[in-house]
Design a protein around this motif. Structure first.
Motif, PDB file in Angstrom:
ATOM      1  N   CYS A  41       0.843  -1.191   0.000  1.00  0.00           N
ATOM      2  CA  CYS A  41       0.000   0.000   0.000  1.00  0.00           C
ATOM      3  C   CYS A  41       0.877   1.240   0.000  1.00  0.00           C
ATOM      4  O   CYS A  41       2.085   1.159   0.186  1.00  0.00           O
ATOM      5  N   THR A  42       0.266   2.363  -0.215  1.00  0.00           N
ATOM      6  CA  THR A  42       0.977   3.635  -0.148  1.00  0.00           C
ATOM      7  C   THR A  42       0.276   4.542   0.859  1.00  0.00           C
ATOM      8  O   THR A  42      -0.865   4.308   1.244  1.00  0.00           O
ATOM      9  N   GLY A  43       0.994   5.583   1.252  1.00  0.00           N
ATOM     10  CA  GLY A  43       0.453   6.562   2.185  1.00  0.00           C
ATOM     11  C   GLY A  43       0.897   7.955   1.794  1.00  0.00           C
ATOM     12  O   GLY A  43       1.665   8.132   0.849  1.00  0.00           O
ATOM     13  N   ASN A  44       0.437   8.932   2.527  1.00  0.00           N
ATOM     14  CA  ASN A  44       0.714  10.329   2.207  1.00  0.00           C
ATOM     15  C   ASN A  44       2.078  10.807   2.683  1.00  0.00           C
ATOM     16  O   ASN A  44       2.603  11.769   2.165  1.00  0.00           O
ATOM     17  N   SER A  45       2.632  10.146   3.687  1.00  0.00           N
ATOM     18  CA  SER A  45       3.915  10.573   4.246  1.00  0.00           C
ATOM     19  C   SER A  45       4.516   9.404   5.020  1.00  0.00           C
ATOM     20  O   SER A  45       3.854   8.398   5.269  1.00  0.00           O
ATOM     21  N   ALA A  46       5.755   9.563   5.419  1.00  0.00           N
ATOM     22  CA  ALA A  46       6.407   8.531   6.233  1.00  0.00           C
ATOM     23  C   ALA A  46       5.653   8.350   7.551  1.00  0.00           C
ATOM     24  O   ALA A  46       5.494   7.225   8.035  1.00  0.00           O
ATOM     25  N   ARG A  47       5.186   9.422   8.110  1.00  0.00           N
ATOM     26  CA  ARG A  47       4.429   9.355   9.369  1.00  0.00           C
ATOM     27  C   ARG A  47       3.119   8.578   9.183  1.00  0.00           C
ATOM     28  O   ARG A  47       2.719   7.791  10.037  1.00  0.00           O
ATOM     29  N   HIS A  48       2.460   8.798   8.050  1.00  0.00           N
ATOM     30  CA  HIS A  48       1.214   8.099   7.753  1.00  0.00           C
ATOM     31  C   HIS A  48       1.476   6.598   7.582  1.00  0.00           C
ATOM     32  O   HIS A  48       0.721   5.767   8.095  1.00  0.00           O
ATOM     33  N   ILE A  49       2.533   6.225   6.896  1.00  0.00           N
ATOM     34  CA  ILE A  49       2.885   4.816   6.701  1.00  0.00           C
ATOM     35  C   ILE A  49       3.190   4.151   8.050  1.00  0.00           C
ATOM     36  O   ILE A  49       2.758   3.023   8.318  1.00  0.00           O
ATOM     37  N   LYS A  50       3.928   4.852   8.913  1.00  0.00           N
ATOM     38  CA  LYS A  50       4.222   4.304  10.239  1.00  0.00           C
ATOM     39  C   LYS A  50       2.945   4.096  11.043  1.00  0.00           C
ATOM     40  O   LYS A  50       2.787   3.089  11.746  1.00  0.00           O
TER      41      LYS A  50
END
Length: 66
Positions: A41-50
């Motif tokens: 999956c993908t996310g909006n930012s590194a913080r969102h992925i974490k």
């Protein structure tokens, strides 16, 4: 131990709840013996992925599958 399809559904639902995007589950049973399904999956930012990772990990812990 949960069955693969139950765990896959848990992960996919949890990632969707965490607002992950481009969620894709790949059946890799014929390619490797290590795992049955790979989820990307993908996310909006590194913080969102974490946050998605932690949210999914907590959900798996709650289901006692880790």
């Amino acid at each position: 131990m949960l069955e693969t399809n139950v765990l896959e559904a848990l992960v996919l639902d949890t990632l969707d709840d965490a607002k992950a995007t481009d969620i894709c589950a790949l059946d890799v049973r014929k390619l490797t013996d290590i795992t049955s399904v790979m989820v990307i999956c993908t996310g909006n930012s590194a913080r969102h992925i974490k946050a998605c990772l932690l949210y999914t990990s907590d959900a798996a812990d709650d289901m006692q599958c880790v």
